[in-house]
Scaffold this motif. Structure first.
Motif, short mmCIF file in Angstrom:
data_model
loop_
_atom_site.label_atom_id
_atom_site.label_comp_id
_atom_site.label_asym_id
_atom_site.label_seq_id
_atom_site.Cartn_x
_atom_site.Cartn_y
_atom_site.Cartn_z
N PRO A 1 0.78 -1.05 0.05
CA PRO A 1 -0.08 0.03 -0.19
C PRO A 1 0.82 1.39 0.10
O PRO A 1 1.81 1.42 0.90
N PRO A 2 0.80 2.18 -0.99
CA PRO A 2 1.48 3.47 -0.87
C PRO A 2 1.13 4.41 0.14
O PRO A 2 -0.16 4.35 0.44
N THR A 3 2.12 4.68 0.88
CA THR A 3 2.04 5.58 1.83
C THR A 3 2.93 6.85 1.75
O THR A 3 3.98 6.55 1.50
N PHE A 4 2.43 8.18 1.99
CA PHE A 4 3.33 9.20 2.08
C PHE A 4 2.90 10.28 2.73
O PHE A 4 1.67 10.46 2.89
N ASP A 5 3.87 11.03 3.39
CA ASP A 5 3.57 12.22 4.02
C ASP A 5 4.87 13.02 3.67
O ASP A 5 5.85 12.96 4.28
N LEU A 6 4.52 14.12 3.04
CA LEU A 6 5.63 14.97 2.39
C LEU A 6 5.49 16.31 3.16
O LEU A 6 4.21 16.97 3.04
N GLN A 7 6.40 16.94 3.67
CA GLN A 7 6.21 18.29 4.32
C GLN A 7 7.21 19.22 3.42
O GLN A 7 8.26 19.07 3.31
N ALA A 8 6.41 20.50 3.06
CA ALA A 8 6.96 21.54 2.27
C ALA A 8 7.32 22.54 2.95
O ALA A 8 6.42 23.15 3.76
N THR A 9 8.31 23.15 3.07
CA THR A 9 8.80 24.53 3.79
C THR A 9 9.17 25.34 3.07
O THR A 9 10.38 25.22 2.39
N PHE A 10 8.89 26.71 2.87
CA PHE A 10 9.49 27.66 2.13
C PHE A 10 10.72 28.28 2.93
O PHE A 10 10.82 28.28 4.20
N ILE A 11 11.63 28.43 2.01
CA ILE A 11 13.13 28.87 2.76
C ILE A 11 13.44 30.07 2.15
O ILE A 11 13.44 30.37 1.10
N ASN A 12 13.89 31.27 3.07
CA ASN A 12 14.36 32.50 2.44
C ASN A 12 15.65 32.21 1.72
O ASN A 12 16.38 31.27 1.96
N CYS A 13 15.83 33.35 1.05
CA CYS A 13 17.07 33.61 0.19
C CYS A 13 18.18 33.65 1.02
O CYS A 13 19.18 33.02 0.59
N GLU A 14 18.09 34.53 1.93
CA GLU A 14 19.27 34.66 2.84
C GLU A 14 19.06 34.45 4.36
O GLU A 14 17.91 34.50 4.61
N GLN A 15 20.04 34.19 5.11
CA GLN A 15 19.76 33.85 6.66
C GLN A 15 19.35 35.08 7.23
O GLN A 15 20.29 36.44 6.93
N SER A 16 18.33 35.28 7.89
CA SER A 16 17.85 36.53 8.58
C SER A 16 17.92 36.30 10.00
O SER A 16 17.20 35.47 10.41
N GLY A 17 18.24 37.40 10.77
CA GLY A 17 17.90 37.56 12.01
C GLY A 17 18.92 36.39 12.99
O GLY A 17 19.81 35.72 12.34
N SER A 18 18.72 36.16 14.08
CA SER A 18 19.24 35.17 14.70
C SER A 18 18.59 33.89 14.96
O SER A 18 18.94 32.97 15.68
N SER A 19 17.43 33.82 14.46
CA SER A 19 16.51 32.71 14.34
C SER A 19 17.23 31.25 13.78
O SER A 19 18.07 31.70 12.72
N LYS A 20 17.34 30.09 14.57
CA LYS A 20 18.03 28.94 13.94
C LYS A 20 16.87 28.06 13.34
O LYS A 20 17.17 26.92 13.04
N THR A 21 15.78 28.48 12.89
CA THR A 21 14.84 27.85 12.13
C THR A 21 15.33 27.59 10.72
O THR A 21 15.97 27.99 10.29
N ILE A 22 14.65 26.41 10.18
CA ILE A 22 15.09 25.73 9.07
C ILE A 22 14.91 26.98 7.97
O ILE A 22 15.51 26.98 7.03
N GLN A 23 13.67 27.61 8.09
CA GLN A 23 13.25 28.80 7.29
C GLN A 23 14.41 29.86 7.14
O GLN A 23 14.50 30.49 5.92
N ASN A 24 15.41 29.85 8.14
CA ASN A 24 16.48 31.06 7.92
C ASN A 24 17.64 30.44 7.83
O ASN A 24 18.90 31.05 8.00
N ASP A 25 17.85 29.19 7.14
CA ASP A 25 19.18 28.54 6.85
C ASP A 25 19.23 27.80 5.42
O ASP A 25 19.20 26.59 5.34
N PRO A 26 19.34 28.80 4.50
CA PRO A 26 19.28 28.19 3.18
C PRO A 26 20.28 27.50 2.71
O PRO A 26 21.48 27.86 3.38
N PRO A 27 20.31 26.70 1.81
CA PRO A 27 21.48 25.72 1.19
C PRO A 27 22.27 26.69 0.32
O PRO A 27 21.93 27.77 -0.21
#
Length: 335
Positions: free
Chosen positions: A98-124
């Motif tokens: 049985p096919p099962t999937f849970d995909l999480q999509a998160t928007f990522i900022n273009c540049e690291q901003s502020g002091s937050s360590k969240t994934i949204q502020n750590d672009p590759p």
């Protein structure tokens, strides 16, 4: 955003669909796609996802296809000049498994901003399709299924390398670290299997047939670690641990577009056999044929010479590109 299928045994959960992620504003450059849970039919013996698949279309990944078991994997999808990246789901229709999937999509900022360590502020960094930010961790190829050493009981036909995957793995260059050391994942049955004799399931447990290849010997499937002694690595043994001081810390993965069960299907007109096969006498299988090493008879296809058959030349077995299971490598950053 989570993309989750419903009851996996419900036929409606196996319908194909396409999910578009529209760029919300110019400050967003990526979508990080996390495979929180992902399981469907694995690739065929030829490495094709023809039973079910996920396809990603983005600036950095054009029609990247995967299938099988990818729980815990992730990808960064780059917008580039486009305002949409997409994920197309084509679950296996027979429901087995049985096919099962849970995909999480998160928007990522273009540049690291502020002091937050969240994934949204750590672009590759530019050019990274996977991005690991811890000083140590494991990197697995897609559809690599964890196995305990010599614990073959859970081995199944889902395990297998997927064709035509080319992507870049990056490890964050943390302050104070100058080198990265790579090695095979500990406690795995076959932690490294990329186009090497001995890489097929049938040879597991027979370590004498395993082979390490490096550099120009790797022409079909390989990984490349910049700054390492050999650059490219393939075969069925990873060479212990290797270190690199080249920064950024990267690994390039390149799997070609086919898994070849035999050497190829081009016919030698002199014998009628596929290239890489020789004529042998089925009634005298110990006789070397045409100067080749001793062969055993095979009823694959008749030779032009009456009463003889084609058999694989053992001296060419090392070129067989089949039975690959991918890799699990662990890394650690050092001073």
């Amino acid at each position: 955003t989570h993309v989750v299928n419903g009851n996996p045994i419900d036929e409606y959960s196996r319908l194909s669909c396409k999910i578009n992620f529209k760029r919300p504003n110019s400050d967003i450059c990526h979508v990080r796609l996390d495979f929180v849970r992902f399981s469907m039919t694995g690739p065929s013996d030829l490495g094709e996802c023809d039973g079910g698949s996920l396809t990603v279309t983005a600036e950095n990944l054009h029609d990247f296809i995967t299938c099988g078991n990818n729980t815990g994997q992730h990808l960064y999808l780059e917008y580039g000049d486009c305002d949409i990246v997409s994920v197309s789901m084509n679950p296996n229709q027979d429901g087995n498994p049985p096919p099962t999937f849970d995909l999480q999509a998160t928007f990522i900022n273009c540049e690291q901003s502020g002091s937050s360590k969240t994934i949204q502020n750590d672009p590759p960094p530019a050019g990274c399709d996977q991005y690991y930010t811890n000083p140590s961790g494991q990197v697995r190829s897609f559809n690599y299924i964890s196995q305990k050493f010599f614990g073959i009981s859970q081995w199944n036909d889902v395990q297998g390398q997927i064709n035509n995957q080319k992507y870049t793995v990056c490890v964050k260059t943390l302050s104070g670290y100058r080198r990265i050391i790579w090695g095979p994942c500990q406690g795995e049955e076959v932690p490294f299997s990329l186009s090497g004799y001995g890489s097929s399931v049938s040879t597991q447990g027979d370590l004498s047939s395993y082979e390490m290849k490096t550099g120009s010997d790797c022409q079909t499937d390989w990984i490349d670690i910049p700054g390492s002694p050999a650059g490219r690595y393939c075969g069925s043994i990873f060479p212990g641990t290797i270190a690199s001081s080249a920064r950024p810390f990267q690994m390039f993965v390149s799997f070609n577009d086919e898994e070849i069960v035999a050497i190829n299907n081009m016919i030698n007109p002199a014998t009628g056999c596929p290239i890489g096969f020789d004529c042998v006498d089925p009634y005298d299988p110990i006789r070397p044929a045409q100067g080749s090493p001793t062969n055993s008879a095979s009823g694959f296809v008749p030779c032009h010479e009456l009463g003889e058959f084609c058999a694989l030349n053992p001296g060419l077995e090392e070129f067989v590109d089949s039975g690959n299971t991918g890799f699990c490598l662990q890394y650690v950053l050092t001073n």
